[in-house]
Design a protein around this motif. Structure first.
Motif, PDB file in Angstrom:
ATOM      1  N   SER A  77       2.442  27.916  74.801  1.00 16.73           N
ATOM      2  CA  SER A  77       1.199  26.376  74.126  1.00 16.73           C
ATOM      3  C   SER A  77       0.484  26.747  73.391  1.00 16.73           C
ATOM      4  CB  SER A  77       1.474  25.574  75.900  1.00 16.73           C
ATOM      5  OG  SER A  77       0.511  24.482  74.471  1.00 16.73           O
ATOM      6  N   TYR A  88      -4.308  18.962  79.867  1.00 15.66           N
ATOM      7  CA  TYR A  88      -3.335  19.059  80.549  1.00 15.66           C
ATOM      8  C   TYR A  88      -3.613  18.656  82.026  1.00 15.66           C
ATOM      9  CZ  TYR A  88      -1.915  21.434  76.865  1.00 15.66           C
ATOM     10  OH  TYR A  88      -1.489  22.278  75.600  1.00 15.66           O
ATOM     11  N   LEU A  91       1.951  18.283  83.983  1.00 19.39           N
ATOM     12  CA  LEU A  91       2.909  18.916  83.430  1.00 19.39           C
ATOM     13  C   LEU A  91       4.762  18.864  83.916  1.00 19.39           C
ATOM     14  CD1 LEU A  91       1.368  21.479  81.387  1.00 19.39           C
ATOM     15  CD2 LEU A  91       2.224  19.562  80.006  1.00 19.39           C
ATOM     16  N   GLY A 157       4.411  15.137  80.449  1.00 17.19           N
ATOM     17  CA  GLY A 157       3.382  14.744  81.255  1.00 17.19           C
ATOM     18  C   GLY A 157       2.018  13.962  80.498  1.00 17.19           C
ATOM     19  N   VAL A 159      -2.025  14.311  79.033  1.00 15.48           N
ATOM     20  CA  VAL A 159      -2.848  14.908  78.001  1.00 15.48           C
ATOM     21  C   VAL A 159      -4.011  14.028  77.944  1.00 15.48           C
ATOM     22  CG1 VAL A 159      -1.032  17.221  77.042  1.00 15.48           C
ATOM     23  CG2 VAL A 159      -1.883  14.568  75.550  1.00 15.48           C
ATOM     24  N   LEU A 173       2.602  13.130  76.505  1.00 11.95           N
ATOM     25  CA  LEU A 173       3.112  14.188  76.168  1.00 11.95           C
ATOM     26  C   LEU A 173       4.680  14.484  76.730  1.00 11.95           C
ATOM     27  CD1 LEU A 173       2.539  17.289  74.736  1.00 11.95           C
ATOM     28  CD2 LEU A 173       2.713  18.043  76.798  1.00 11.95           C
TER      29      LEU A 173
END
Length: 209
Positions: A77, A88, A91, A157, A159, A173
Motif C-alpha cells: 500500500s 489503518y 485491515l 478495513g 482508516v 476501506l
C-alpha cells in the motif's frame, strides 16, 4: 447592598456569561472552518494497493461442494498524499471465488502510514474444507480442469486521515485484487518449495473509501 445594586450585579454576571459563551462558540467555529478549508485544499487521495504475488501451498477442490486452500499473499500500500497521513485501524484480508468467501479473515496489525510511505504485508490465509455452493463447486472444477481459476483477494478495513494535528473520523476501506491461479498446460508459476508455487502478479487493486 440595595436591591437595585443586586440587580445590576446579576445583570453584569449574565452579560459576562453570554460574552464568554459567544467567544467559545466563535473559537470553535473558526477552528472548524480552518479544518474544512485545509481539508478542501489538500483533498486526500485514496491509498494505492498492489497485489505483488501469491504463493499457493494447497488448492484442493476434489471433494464436491468443499474447498481446501492455503495461500501466502504479498500486498503493498502506498500513501500518495504529500501532507496527509493514514491510520489503518483495521485491515482484514481474505480470498473469494465468485464473491463467495473461501478463507477465514486474517487480521493485519494496525499501523500508521506517513506521507508518500509504502507498507508491505505478507500474511497467510487458509481455508480448510470450506463449503461452497454446488453451482460454484461445478464451475470451480471446470475452471481448474481448463487450466486457470480466477480468485479475488479482498481487504476490508477502517482508516483515518491525519492532517497536521487533526485526525478525521473512521472511514470504510474496501480493496479488491484480482488473482489468477493456473494449472496444467497454462501453468505459469514458479516452484519455490515442495508443494508451493508462487505466482507473480504486480496487479493494481481497486480501492474504495
Amino acid at each position: 447592598m440595595s436591591a437595585k445594586e443586586c440587580g445590576h450585579h446579576g445583570k453584569g454576571h449574565n452579560k459576562f456569561r453570554r460574552r464568554l459563551l459567544f467567544g467559545i462558540l466563535f473559537f470553535i467555529l473558526i477552528v472548524l472552518i480552518t479544518v474544512l478549508l485545509i481539508w478542501a485544499i489538500l483533498r486526500p487521495s485514496k491509498p494505492r494497493f498492489i497485489l505483488q504475488d501469491t504463493t499457493v501451498y494447497g488448492f484442493n477442490a476434489s471433494v464436491p461442494n468443499f474447498l481446501t486452500s492455503s495461500f501466502q499473499v504479498t500486498v503493498s500500500s502506498r500513501n500518495p498524499n504529500d501532507r496527509i497521513g493514514i491510520y489503518y485501524d483495521r485491515l482484514d484480508l481474505y480470498a473469494t471465488y465468485r464473491n463467495q468467501q473461501i478463507t477465514p479473515r486474517t487480521s493485519l496489525p494496525p499501523t500508521y502510514q506517513g506521507h508518500k510511505d509504502v507498507n508491505v504485508w505478507s500474511p497467510f490465509i487458509n481455508g480448510n474444507m470450506i463449503p461452497i455452493s454446488p453451482d460454484f463447486s461445478t464451475s470451480l472444477s471446470s475452471e481448474q480442469a481448463s487450466g486457470s481459476v480466477f480468485l479475488t483477494i479482498k481487504i476490508d478495513g477502517r482508516v483515518r486521515w491525519k492532517v497536521g494535528a487533526f485526525v478525521s473520523g473512521r472511514y470504510h476501506l474496501y480493496v479488491r485484487c484480482p488473482a489468477i491461479i493456473t494449472f496444467g498446460s497454462k501453468f505459469n508459476g514458479v516452484i519455490v518449495a515442495q508443494n508451493a508455487v508462487k505466482f507473480q502478479f504486480v496487479t493494481r487493486c481497486s480501492v474504495s473509501v
